[in-house]
Design an enzyme around this catalytic site. Structure first.
Site, short mmCIF file in Angstrom:
data_model
loop_
_atom_site.label_atom_id
_atom_site.label_comp_id
_atom_site.label_asym_id
_atom_site.label_seq_id
_atom_site.Cartn_x
_atom_site.Cartn_y
_atom_site.Cartn_z
N CYS B 161 -13.05 65.76 21.53
CA CYS B 161 -14.22 65.23 22.23
C CYS B 161 -14.15 65.35 23.74
CB CYS B 161 -14.43 63.77 21.82
SG CYS B 161 -14.27 63.57 20.04
N HIS B 294 -17.67 57.30 28.26
CA HIS B 294 -17.60 58.03 26.99
C HIS B 294 -18.35 57.20 25.93
CE1 HIS B 294 -16.16 61.00 24.25
NE2 HIS B 294 -15.45 60.14 23.53
N HIS B 329 -22.90 61.40 19.46
CA HIS B 329 -21.67 61.94 20.03
C HIS B 329 -21.62 63.42 19.70
CE1 HIS B 329 -17.84 62.69 21.49
NE2 HIS B 329 -17.09 61.90 20.74
#
Lengths: 354, 400
Positions: B161, B294, B329
Site C-alpha cells: 500500500c 493513510h 483503499h
C-alpha cells in the site's frame, strides 16, 4: 561522489553457491527445460519453525541475505532493497487456485500475505530488526538493476553507509506450465553445456536468490567497486553498440578497457542475437563469460551474473565452465555485464577490481 | 536543504472521477465513490463495498484506441488513461526532447486476467496473449509505450500500500541526482478477486462505508484507481518556462519491522518516515499545514498511524483527514491518488472532509476534519503505510 563497493555476497542458485569460499568448483549439469535451486540446509540459518511457514522465495532470500550480512561483518544495514520479477509466485498460484477451486470459500491468509512482492524484503527487515529504507522493484529483467541503481544513488550521496540489495525469484508450477505453452520455455530438455547451441526458441527457466552488501567503506571482505549501472526499457539491436559506448564514455572508459564481458545469453534463438551483436562486434577481442546455463533464466537471473562478476574480480579467476570464447585477458580489472530478456529491459553494469 | 522537485502535471482516474477536475468536484461536494461491486462476480458482493471506476474494460480500450486483440490488464488500462492526462496537463508535446523516464507501481498487476483465464490458458490458446501481461512490470511497459517513452529508465515498485508514494520518492531522487530531466511517477491497481479475497481472509474489509479514525470502524473498502505526476528538473522548468503545480519537498521511507501485515501499536515505522520526510524538506512539524492520512479505517492502521502522528506532532497536530472513504483503499495507487489530492489542496487552500466520522477513538483525542475547510496551505504531509512494514511519507509544498 563516494565510491561504492560490493562488500559481501550470498547466493542460492541452481549451483552449489551458498558457500562463499567456493567459486563454481563443482558444477551441476542439467538435462532439462526448468531447473531448481540447490538449497542449503535451511536449519543452519533459520529456526525450523519459522522456516516451515516460509515460502521458498522467502527462505532463499532470507538465507542469501543472512550469508551476505555475516560476510560483511554486520548485524544490521541502513536499507534493504530487493528486486523480484514475480515475487513468491507459488503462493500467488496457491491463492488463485484456492479461490477458483473453492468458489472463494475456506481461504486462509498465509499464501495471500506471502504473495505480495515485498514480502522477502519485509521478512529480512523483520528478521534483523531493520527499520531503515525498504524497497522492492518488480520490473522484469531490470528488477535487480533498479535495486542496484537505487542503492548506488544513496551510497554515492552518503545518504547511507551499508545497503543490502538482492534479486530473488522462485519457480512456480503453473507459471512454468503456461510459459511452456507460449514458448517462453524451451520445448525440449537440453543439456546445460549445449544451451547456446539449442537453436530453439525459449529459455531454460530457473530460480535463485543473490544478495550483496554494498557500502561506501572498502574493507577486507570487499569484492569489487561498482562504477555504474544503466537500464533501458527498449533498445533496438541497431542502437545497442552506440548506447553501450556512450555508457562506457560516461564512466570514462572505452571498449578496450573492458577485460571481461559477462553476457546474459539464454539460448533463445529469437533473442540471443542481441548478445551476438556485442560478442561478435565491439567485444570480439574481449574475454567473454556466460552464466545462464548454470542458473537458468528468471527475472533476476542477472543478479547471479553480478555474483559471477564479483567473484571473478576478487578471485582473479574464471572457471572454465563459464567461458564463452578462447580469448584470455592478462588480468581482470574491469568487468562489464550486459543483460536483456526477450529483447526488452536491457541493462549495463560496470564493476572494477578494488 | 535542497530545493523541492517541481510537479508540472497530474492525471487521475478513480471511483470519484475520471480526471483531475472530476475528482476535485467530488472531493469538495463530499461525494463518495463507494458502492456495491458491479464488475466482478464475487461471492462477497453483498458483504463488501468498493470504490469502482465506472468504465468497463471495453470502454477504456476504446478511449485508448486499442485493437480488440490487445493484452492490457485493467491495471494497465487505468494506468495509461491517468498517465496520458498527466502528460497533457504538463503540456508535453515532445516526450523525447528531454531524458524522460517512468516509475510506476502496482500490487495487483495483471492478476485480474490471470484469475480469469488461469485454467483456460491450459485448455485453449484464445487468451494466452494475457500470460505476458501478468507480471507487475507489464502495465508500466504499456504505459511507457502509450506515452512514447523508449530507450529510457522505466521501472516498477511494489511495496504493497505504500508503492506509489515510493515511486514518487524514487522519481524525485532521480531528478535531484540528475539521472533524468523528467519522470512520470505514480501507480495503478484494479480490483480483482485476488485482492478482495486476500483482504477478506485478513478480516479487514468493512461490510459498509468505511469510517477512518472512528472508534467503531469496521475495516476498509477496497478501491481501484490510477494516478500519475510529472516531475521535472529545475533546468527544464526554467528553460521551458513551465507552470509548476507544487513541489515534492520531502520524503521518508522506513520499515516498521514488527509484523508481516500488521503495524506496530506505537507506529514506529510511520513515526520514522514522517521524521525523515521533515528532515529532507528542512521543515519542523509546526510547518505542516495539513495531513492527508493513510487512514484506511482498519482497527490496526488508524491506531498505529494516529499514535505516530501524536509522536511526531505532539500537542499541535495540524488538521488531518483520510480521503479513503471517498475512493476506497486503492492499494499500490493510493500514494499517487493522495498526492494528486494534496496538490489540489495546496492549489485551492482546501482541506477535505474525513467522511463518515462520528465517534472519537478512545485511545487518543485526535479528531479528523469532518467538513470541507478553507485554510491557507503551504505544506501538506501525506502518509502511505503498507504490508511488510513499509511506511512512506511525502511532503508537498506550494513553494520550492
Amino acid at each position: 561522489m563516494e565510491k561504492v563497493f560490493i562488500n559481501s555476497i550470498g547466493s542460492i542458485s541452481a549451483q552449489k553457491t551458498f558457500d562463499n569460499n567456493d567459486f563454481l568448483e563443482e558444477i551441476t549439469t542439467y538435462e532439462d527445460n526448468v531447473i531448481s535451486a540447490i538449497e542449503p540446509n535451511y536449519k543452519d540459518f533459520i529456526p525450523p519453525a519459522a522456516a516451515r511457514r516460509m515460502a521458498k522465495g522467502i527462505k532463499m532470500g532470507v538465507v542469501a541475505a543472512k550469508i551476505a550480512i555475516e560476510e560483511a561483518n554486520l548485524t544490521n544495514v541502513d536499507a534493504i532493497i530487493t528486486g523480484t520479477g514475480m515475487g513468491c509466485v507459488r503462493d500467488s498460484e496457491k491463492f488463485v487456485t484456492a479461490i477458483l477451486d473453492n468458489q472463494e470459500q475456506f481461504l486462509t491468509p498465509t499464501s495471500f500475505i506471502q504473495s505480495t512482492h515485498n514480502t522477502v524484503a519485509g521478512q529480512i527487515a523483520l528478521g534483523i530488526g531493520c527499520k531503515g529504507y525498504n524497497f522492492t522493484y518488480v520490473h522484469s529483467s531490470v528488477s535487480f538493476e533498479s535495486a542496484l541503481l537505487d542503492a548506488l544513488m544513496q551510497l554515492q550521496t552518503k545518504e547511507a553507509e551499508n545497503i543490502l540489495i538482492g534479486g530473488v525469484d522462485e519457480s512456480g508450477e503453473h507459471t512454468n506450465a503456461i510459459h511452456k505453452l507460449i514458448h517462453h520455455i524451451k520445448p525440449e530438455k537440453i543439456n546445460s553445456n549445449k544451451l547456446l547451441q539449442s537453436n530453439t526458441e525459449g529459455a531454460v527457466f530457473g530460480e535463485g536468490a543473490n544478495f550483496f552488501v554494498l557500502s561506501n567503506n572498502k574493507q577486507n571482505s570487499s569484492y569489487a567497486q561498482i562504477l555504474g549501472v544503466k537500464t533501458f526499457n527498449t533498445l533496438p539491436q541497431s542502437e545497442l553498440a552506440t548506447n553501450l559506448e556512450e555508457f562506457l564514455k560516461n564512466n570514462n572508459l572505452s571498449v578496450d578497457d573492458i577485460d571481461v564481458l559477462i553476457s546474459g545469453n539464454n539460448g533463445d534463438l529469437n533473442f540471443d542475437n542481441y548478445y551476438l551483436e556485442l560478442s561478435k562486434g565491439l567485444f570480439k577481442n574481449t574475454q567473454q563469460v556466460y552464466y545462464k546455463h548454470l542458473s537458468g533464466e528468471f527475472n533476476t537471473a542477472s543478479s547471479f551474473g553480478f555474483w559471477v562478476g564479483a567473484k571473478i574480480l576478487k578471485s582473479q579467476h574464471i572457471p572454465s565452465e563459464i567461458t564463452l570464447n578462447t580469448i584470455k585477458s592478462k588480468g581482470f580489472g574491469t568487468v562489464l555485464l550486459y543483460n536483456q530478456y526477450r529483447g526488452k529491459n536491457h541493462s549495463f553494469t560496470l564493476l572494477r577490481q578494488c | 536543504m535542497s530545493k523541492g522537485v517541481a510537479i508540472t502535471g497530474m492525471g487521475i482516474i478513480s471511483a470519484i472521477g475520471n480526471n483531475v477536475a472530476e475528482n476535485y468536484r467530488s472531493l469538495i461536494a463530499g461525494r463518495t465513490g463507494i458502492s456495491q461491486i458491479s464488475k466482478i462476480d464475487t461471492l462477497h458482493k453483498d458483504s463488501i463495498m468498493v470504490g469502482e471506476i465506472e468504465f468497463t474494460n471495453r470502454e477504456l480500450e476504446g478511449k485508448l484506441g486499442l485493437s480488440p486483440n490487445n493484452n492490457y490488464s485493467r491495471t494497465a488500462l487505468l494506468g495509461a488513461i491517468a498517465a496520458k492526462e498527466a502528460i497533457a496537463d504538463a503540456k508535453i508535446l515532445d516526450i523525447k526532447a528531454y531524458r524522460t523516464g517512468i516509475i510506476s507501481s502496482t500490487s495487483v498487476g495483471g492478476m485480474d486476467m490471470t484469475e480469469k483465464y488461469y485454467y483456460d490458458y491450459l485448455e485453449s490458446g484464445d487468451n494466452r496473449r494475457y500470460i505476458e501481461g501478468h507480471h507487475a512490470g507489464d502495465s508500466t511497459e504499456k504505459i511507457a509505450e502509450q506515452l512514447g517513452i523508449d530507450q529510457s529508465l522505466v521501472t516498477t515498485i511494489s511495496t504493497a500500500c505504500s508503492s506509489a508514494a515510493n515511486a514518487i520518492m524514487f522519481g524525485a531522487r532521480l531528478i535531484k541526482t540528475g539521472q533524468l530531466d523528467r519522470v512520470i511517477v505514480g501507480g495503478a491497481d484494479c480490483l480483482s478477486k485476488f485482492t478482495i479475497n486476500g483482504f477478506k481472509t485478513l478480516m479487514i474489509l468493512s461490510d459498509t462505508h468505511s469510517t477512518p479514525f472512528d472508534e467503531n470502524r469496521k475495516g476498509l473498502n477496497l478501491g481501484e484507481a490510477a494516478a500519475y505526476l510529472v516531475l521535472e528538473s529545475e533546468m527544464l522548468v526554467k528553460k521551458e518556462n513551465k507552470k509548476v503545480l507544487g513541489y515534492v519537498a520531502g520524503y521518508g521511507n522506513a520499515n516498521d519491522a514488527f509484523h508481516q501485515t500488521a503495524s506496530s501499536e506505537n507506529g514506529d515505522g510511520a513515526t520514522l518516515s514522517m521524521e525523515k520526510a521533515l528532515t529532507v524538506a528542512g521543515l519542523k512539524p509546526k510547518d505542516i499545514d495539513y495531513i492527508n492520512a493513510h487512514g484506511t479505517a482498519t482497527g490496526n492502521n488508524d491506531l498505529s498511524e494516529g499514535r505516530a502522528i501524536i509522536r511526531v506532532f505532539g500537542k499541535e497536530v495540524p488538521e488531518f483527514s483520510s480521503t479513503k472513504a471517498f475512493t476506497g483503499h486503492t492499494l499500490a495507487a493510493a500514494g499517487a491518488i493522495e498526492a494528486v489530492y494534496a496538490i489540489l489542496s495546496l492549489q485551492n487552500n482546501i482541506i477535505y472532509p474525513n467522511l463518515n466520522f462520528k465517534t472519537p477513538m478512545k485511545e487518543f483525542t485526535l479528531i479528523p476534519e469532518t467538513t470541507l475547510k478553507e485554510k491557507v496551505l503551504n505544506t501538506v504531509l501525506s502518509n502511505s503505510l503498507g504490508f511488510g512494514g513499509n511506511c512512506s511519507t511525502l511532503i508537498f509544498s506550494k513553494n520550492p
